[in-house]
Design a protein around this motif. Structure first.
Motif, mmCIF file in Angstrom:
data_model
loop_
_atom_site.group_PDB
_atom_site.id
_atom_site.type_symbol
_atom_site.label_atom_id
_atom_site.label_comp_id
_atom_site.label_asym_id
_atom_site.label_seq_id
_atom_site.Cartn_x
_atom_site.Cartn_y
_atom_site.Cartn_z
ATOM 1 N N VAL A 1 0.860 -1.178 0.000
ATOM 2 C CA VAL A 1 0.000 0.000 0.000
ATOM 3 C C VAL A 1 0.894 1.224 0.000
ATOM 4 O O VAL A 1 1.790 1.337 0.835
ATOM 5 N N GLN B 1 -5.956 4.615 2.072
ATOM 6 C CA GLN B 1 -4.829 3.720 2.355
ATOM 7 C C GLN B 1 -5.188 2.770 3.488
ATOM 8 O O GLN B 1 -4.885 1.580 3.429
ATOM 9 N N ARG C 1 -1.827 -1.602 -3.975
ATOM 10 C CA ARG C 1 -2.923 -0.648 -3.850
ATOM 11 C C ARG C 1 -2.295 0.729 -3.710
ATOM 12 O O ARG C 1 -1.410 0.935 -2.896
ATOM 13 N N THR D 1 -2.840 5.048 -3.477
ATOM 14 C CA THR D 1 -3.603 6.275 -3.300
ATOM 15 C C THR D 1 -2.818 7.205 -2.385
ATOM 16 O O THR D 1 -2.003 6.743 -1.589
ATOM 17 N N GLU E 1 -8.208 -4.301 3.637
ATOM 18 C CA GLU E 1 -8.542 -5.281 2.595
ATOM 19 C C GLU E 1 -7.439 -6.326 2.462
ATOM 20 O O GLU E 1 -7.704 -7.537 2.418
ATOM 21 N N TYR F 1 -7.465 0.133 2.133
ATOM 22 C CA TYR F 1 -6.702 -0.825 1.334
ATOM 23 C C TYR F 1 -5.921 -1.787 2.234
ATOM 24 O O TYR F 1 -5.849 -2.987 1.973
#
Length: 115
Positions: free
Chosen positions: A46, A86, A78, A80, A92, A89
């Motif tokens: 991330v 974040q 991921r 951003t 996840e 993500y």
């Protein structure tokens, strides 16, 4: 003589993050052998704006140690710049039960602690 503290440049911060990620990954993943079952390691990543550069450096560093994306490595990236996204993500990726989670942002650390 006192030397004033200066914030590291973006390149220096990226290099430090890459070094830390490689250290974590190399310490947590066993060396592969021919007799080992073909296990695919899943690494979640991330990050923000520099994610493309950092993830490509991470892939290259892992390949030097025998971990090749598509063979024994799956990299879940991921990206951003929004700290709230974040964190989502990261949650996840924790839910996907990755073997290692790499980040260049503080919000991710809090989510991992809570998981």
């Amino acid at each position: 003589m006192i030397i004033p503290w200066r914030a590291p440049s973006r390149a220096a911060a990226a290099s430090a993050l890459l070094a830390a990620a490689l250290l974590v990954v190399s310490c947590s993943l066993p060396a592969t052998t021919d007799t080992q079952a073909a296990r695919v390691y899943r690494i979640g990543y991330v990050g923000g704006a520099a994610t493309d550069i950092l993830s490509s450096q991470l892939i290259a560093g892992l390949a030097e140690h025998g971990y090749v994306e598509g063979q024994n490595l799956e990299l879940l990236v991921r990206s951003t710049d929004d700290p709230e996204v974040q964190a989502k993500y990261a949650a996840e990726l924790v839910g996907l039960r990755v073997d290692c989670l790499v980040s260049n942002g503080t919000p991710v650390v809090g989510v991992v602690r809570e998981a």
